[in-house]
Design an enzyme around this catalytic site. Structure first.
Site, short mmCIF file in Angstrom:
data_model
loop_
_atom_site.label_atom_id
_atom_site.label_comp_id
_atom_site.label_asym_id
_atom_site.label_seq_id
_atom_site.Cartn_x
_atom_site.Cartn_y
_atom_site.Cartn_z
N ASP A 241 0.81 -1.21 0.00
CA ASP A 241 0.00 0.00 0.00
C ASP A 241 0.85 1.27 0.00
OD1 ASP A 241 0.95 -0.40 2.48
OD2 ASP A 241 -0.96 -0.36 3.52
N ASP B 61 6.67 -5.05 13.46
CA ASP B 61 7.37 -3.75 13.51
C ASP B 61 7.46 -3.23 14.95
OD1 ASP B 61 4.65 -3.48 13.40
OD2 ASP B 61 4.66 -1.68 12.17
#
Lengths: 461, 660
Positions: free
Chosen positions: B395, B476
């Site tokens: 994205d 992350d």
């Protein structure tokens, strides 16, 4: 009238004739310069063998690969051997012309080239262009073994072999893939059901019977029979690799099943041990390779590779095997220079030699030397306290390449037999306590060292 | 023929002496006529043979040369050959040339069946509200696209208009309403439905049920509609059964010239819909971009891993921008798809890239995390020589100078051990806070969203202890934890080289995206020369910061930092403000300041030893946390650090979002 005509005709003919002669000379020179040595040497007839189907197929194939930027190099064992023998000749012909087709015209069924897949930029459409040039091509694909070690990935299939036939000759293009551990790998040529088994005499293929692993060769450009090709810089080394190039993949699926049953040890200690064992193995491999000593994964390290594709965290040492005929006294010095001092030395070159080196973080490197008997191979063990000797028997084995902790290393090809001899049929079940004198099913008492020899055969540091 | 006299032609050339010699020779010969004749014919014959042999030789060599040169244009031959080889594939009469389509619309359930096969079934509660649209291939009957537009909510009708406009003429369109589909169905959308020939669509009312089958560009093949009798109730369920005649394959396909690229395009366009002009017959948008190569490209051989899920339209947009970036090498790109989804794979194949599918093994975030691990391991396995890998997500838009940015900065990762990553994304780089595309920062946070990973970091540290599937961690967040980061920093640009366009992600909702991502600055200038890259190394950067702080003008701390007038209306100045920060982890004032500056405030990003760097009104604006930051020494004694009170906790802020 007629008199004049005759003279005119004569003069004209002379003129045209000399004009043609000049033209011919000019043309010939031009032709030579474009073909750069591949041209006709005098006139027809003095070029021997250049119309053979082999030569023409190779020529066409080289034209195809150079126009399509297919990164190939010649690996044909027969031709490399010839080139190796007549190396000076090949080197000197680059400027001049050849009058005799000595290499590519040798009768054979295949000419073998290798394709460096990682350098290949435009894979698409190449196949069709080859067919359009008159080649009949076969592509053998398979899944990418580099993804096998990773849980549940399925990718695009990768090409393993191309076989392109032109008239009665075929080009076998072996696709070399880069693998972790700085080596090139090629796949097994497995025919799918729908493939015509008579397409080429597959039995005569020199590559693809098994997967293979090779050192990444440096390449050089040479002109062979008027054709420019890349060949390994050291053709002899490459030729020597061929018979021992067989590669076996780790059994990733079984390893995953093993971890499902026995859960991986991910404690900090286990990870630290794996890391130092890996570093030790890499250092040992580097040292032995530099000396040109062949070795293989043995005992616990081999079991770890075969059972779980990894280092067994509780094994506490790294085990290697070396054939006694490959023993060199320099080994000990080389390891010491690499920062691995000798810890103990048992036995002697004639009998039951075993070396132990001290690695970092308390990880030990054990090197067992293997002796050959008529129907089996064995290595020896010595109990330091009592001077007792032991003998560990293995069925005869050969060596294969595999990939282990990002390295290309040897293992016995007949791994299962090797491991079963050492650990019995229950090798699949992890055992944390192991007595080297009693646990292995292949151990035999082998007498006692005479006390007079102890100083030599039992050296502890 | 009797006398052999000197020819008048030759005469003038002969010298006098020569001539007499010639004459004597000639008269000698007159007596041996036979011999003379023989010589004459001999000479003529010899000359003739020479000429013929010469001509033949010329022809021969010419043939040999043309044979040698015959290959420069094999591609053309190949195309011609294929032109003959490819007959119209499914010509004419299969046994069935009609599809039997059933469409059901009701309050709680919709389904569509084609030839008895259910291609859509949705009876889940609280889901799938709105207009479901299915596109069928008019020649094969295959489902090419499946979408649902929640036209009860705002803006969804715009997406529907966009989508329907992209569908190629002639395709079979199927629409059916679940629950409610009219509340935010605006005039544009209604007009479009009318243009499709629908009667009920444009008049769709509150809680009506509606089923429609038609061909794009006409005619309508069937429609049913039931009005809702009252505000509180729904229309009766409707079931539409209709026959759809199939057209021939030629009609369903465009006649693009037969090239390798167009073959990929054809394969793609006959399978899926909703990608706009890439499948346009007349003027299809290119699928090969060949951007300019980068001179001295240091990242030419760095593998690029694109991490994707099942958002093929995003992936399409992402790959377009990636392949248009200068210095891209397509053969280094691998797209890792999380799951056995076909359409993302089709998109990958359209661009001729390598795609790898990953079987899902875990749920939600942990699944993403396992997907990352598998993708990274696979990348380094496939490119064993690589020292780095570029990690991208599906994205992201990629800036045209993305690779140029990396090429200029990647050596830092090699030379400076105190670095964790290079990222293309500046968390604080909004339209109003980023200015200088040539400027780089060091930050203690790991922004992700287009970043470079060092192989040694992955292989030696991250891979062995990567969170296992049963730990439901975000990869992350895990990478940002101090145990992993160990005080190392990332290099980021002031103006981001990636743009996060994703909306329907795992972690975000639409409002959240609007607030935090839409106004992000994104570099569109090609070939930006980064300034003073080596000053980003650990020690050099400290020197640089001290220099900056020394020349910075201290702002008036009595003013409200949230107001625009806090910074003077200048350009190109450097200003510094000091805020209160008691300890290394005291971000109270910073968070409030970030909030009123409309930058990222959900957690702390972009800091370097208690210092934040951004732009305000084209001036470089430094914020130093006092006394925690070592740069506090630069604070003039007279200045009192700014303190902002956190608001009482009761706001319904969109704090649900975890991170990017």
């Amino acid at each position: 009238m007629s008199r004049i005509n005759k003279n005119v005709i004569l003069a004209l003919l002379t003129l045209t004739s000399s004009a043609f002669l000049l033209f011919q000379l000019y043309y010939y020179k031009h032709y030579l310069s474009t073909k750069n040595g591949a041209g006709l040497s005098k006139s027809k007839g003095s070029r021997i063998g250049f119309d053979s189907t082999q030569w023409r197929a190779v020529k066409k194939f080289i034209m195809l690969t150079s126009s399509q930027n297919v990164p190939v190099f010649l690996i044909d064992p027969l031709i490399l051997e010839l080139i190796n023998k007549n190396f000076e000749q090949v080197k000197n012909t680059s400027g001049g012309s050849t009058s005799e087709c000595k290499f590519f015209c040798v009768p054979r069924d295949f000419t073998v080239f290798a394709l460096q897949y990682h350098l290949w930029k435009n894979e698409e459409g190449w196949f069709q262009i080859a067919e359009n040039m008159g080649f009949q091509c076969l592509r053998i694909e398979s899944k990418d073994p580099r993804l096998d070690g990773i849980d549940s990935l399925s990718g695009t299939e990768i090409p393993l072999h191309y076989i392109c036939r032109l008239a009665t000759h075929a080009i076998h293009l072996v696709v070399f893939h880069e693998r972790s551990g700085n080596y090139l790998w090629h796949g097994h040529l497995r025919l799918k059901r729908h493939i015509d088994r008579k397409f080429v005499p597959f039995r005569k293929l020199q590559f693809g019977r098994y997967p293979g692993a090779f050192d990444r060769p440096e390449l050089q450009r040479v002109t062979v029979d008027g054709l420019e090709v890349l060949i390994p810089k050291d053709p002899m080394h490459f030729l020597e690799e061929i018979p021992h190039s067989r590669f076996i993949e780790c059994r990733y699926k079984e390893a995953r099943a093993f971890f499902q049953q026995y859960l991986d040890d991910n404690t900090v200690e286990a990870m630290a041990f794996r890391k130092s064992a890996k570093e030790l193995l890499q250092l040992a491999a580097k040292t032995l390779n530099k000396l040109g000593v062949q070795f293989w994964l043995s005992s616990g390290t081999c079991l770890g590779w075969y059972r779980q594709c990894n280092i067994i965290p509780y094994s506490k040492d790294v085990d290697l095997g070396i054939f006694i005929q490959d023993y060199k006294p320099e080994i000990i010095v080389a390891f010491q220079d690499a920062g691995l001092p000798l810890k103990h030395k048992f036995g002697k070159v004639e009998d039951s030699l075993e070396l132990s080196f001290q690695g970092k973080d308390d990880v030990k490197l054990d090197i067992f030397f293997f002796y050959e008997d008529t129907d089996h191979m064995w290595n020896g063990g010595t109990q330091a306290k009592t001077g007792k000797k032991f003998k560990y028997l293995f069925p005869r084995f050969t060596l294969c390449w595999t990939e282990f902790v990002d390295m290309k290393v040897h293992v016995p090809c007949e791994t299962l037999e090797y491991i079963e001899a050492n650990y019995g049929k229950t090798w699949k079940i992890p055992v944390k306590t192991w007595d080297w004198k009693r646990s292995p099913p292949n151990v035999q008492p082998n007498g006692v060292w005479p006390i007079s020899e102890w100083d030599e055969v039992i050296q502890l540091y | 023929m009797d006398d052999w006299k000197p020819s008048p032609l030759i005469k003038p050339f002969g010298a006098r002496k020569k001539r007499s010699w010639y004459l004597t020779w000639k008269y000698k010969l007159t007596n041996q006529r036979a011999l003379r004749r023989f010589c004459q014919t001999g000479a003529v014959l010899f000359l003739l043979v020479t000429v013929i042999v010469n001509i033949k030789l010329i022809l021969d060599t010419r043939r040999a040369i043309s044979e040698a040169n015959e290959d420069p244009e094999p591609e053309q031959d190949y195309d011609e050959a294929l032109g003959h080889l490819e007959p119209p594939r499914r010509r004419g009469s299969g046994p069935r040339r009609v599809l039997d389509v059933e469409v059901y619309s009701s309050r709680s359930k919709v389904y569509v069946a084609v030839d008895g096969t259910t291609v859509l079934e949705d009876e889940a509660r609280e889901q799938g509200r709105g207009i479901h649209v299915i596109v069928l291939n008019q020649a094969t009957g295959h489902v090419m696209a499946k979408r649902v537009f929640d036209t009860y909510s705002p803006h969804e009708d715009e997406a529907m208009v966009l989508f329907l406009n992209m569908v190629a003429p002639g395709r079979v369109l199927i629409c059916t309403v679940k629950d409610e589909g009219s509340f935010h169905l605006k005039d544009t959308a209604k007009a479009l439905l009318r243009s499709l020939g629908s009667q009920a669509g444009p008049a769709l009312g509150w809680r009506d049920t509606w089923a429609f089958v038609g061909r794009k560009g006409g005619p309508v093949l069937g429609e049913k509609h039931s009005k809702s009798p009252a505000l509180s109730s729904w229309g009766d369920p409707v079931l539409l059964k209709t026959d759809v005649p199939l057209s021939s394959a030629e009609e369903a396909e465009c006649h693009w010239t037969d090239t390798e690229l167009n073959r990929r395009r054809r394969r793609f366009c006959s399978k899926v819909e909703g990608y706009g002009s890439v499948c346009s017959c007349k003027d299809p948008t290119p699928i090969e971009f060949s951007p300019d190569p980068l001179p001295d490209n240091k990242v030419l051989n760095v593998p690029v891993a694109v991490i994707a899920g099942n958002r093929p339209n995003y992936l399409y947009r992402m790959l377009r921008s990636l392949l248009s970036a200068q210095g891209v090498s397509p053969q280094m790109i691998t797209v890792f798809i999380d799951g056995y989804y076909e359409e993302p794979m089709d998109v990958v194949a359209l661009f001729g890239l390598r795609g790898i599918q990953h079987t899902p093994i875990s749920i939600k975030n942990a699944r993403v995390s396992q997907h990352y691990k598998a993708s990274l391991t696979a990348t380094f396995n496939l490119f064993p020589e690589a020292k780095f890998a570029v990690v991208l997500e599906e994205d992201l838009d990629i800036a045209v100078d993305f690779f140029s940015f990396l090429s200029q900065s990647i050596h830092l990762l090699e030379e400076d051990d105190s670095l964790y990553c290079i990222s293309a994304w500046n968390d604080q780089g909004y339209e109003h806070t980023a200015e200088d595309p040539a400027l780089l920062y060091r930050v203690e946070t790991m922004p992700g969203l287009g970043w470079v990973l060092r192989k040694s970091l992955y292989k030696e540290e991250l891979e062995p202890k990567w969170p296992t599937p049963e730990k439901l961690w975000d990869w992350d967040m895990w990478m940002r934890m101090p145990e992993q980061r160990r005080g190392r920093e990332c290099i980021i640009p002031d103006v981001s080289r990636s743009y996060h366009f994703g909306i329907v992600g795992l972690n975000m909702n639409g409002y959240f995206h609007e607030a935090y991502f839409k106004k992000h600055k994104f570099n569109t200038v090609p070939g930006v020369q980064l300034r003073n890259v080596d000053s980003l190394k650990k020690e050099a950067y400290e020197v640089e910061i001290h220099r900056l702080l020394s020349e910075a003008e201290v702002l008036d701390h009595s003013r409200n930092p949230c107001e625009d007038s806090f910074l003077p209306d200048t350009e190109g100045h450097t200003y510094v403000a000091f805020i209160q920060m008691e300890k290394d982890d005291d971000f109270t004032t910073w968070t409030q300041l970030a909030k009123c500056l409309h930058i990222w405030d959900l957690d702390v990003r972009g800091n370097h030893r208690g210092l934040w760097r951004l732009f305000r009104k084209k001036n470089h604006f430094l914020v130093v946390g006092v006394p925690a930051s070592p740069y506090s020494v630069k604070k003039p004694p007279s200045v009192t650090p700014i303190f902002l009170e956190p608001p009482p906790k009761e706001e319904g802020a969109p704090g649900a979002a975890e991170q990017t």
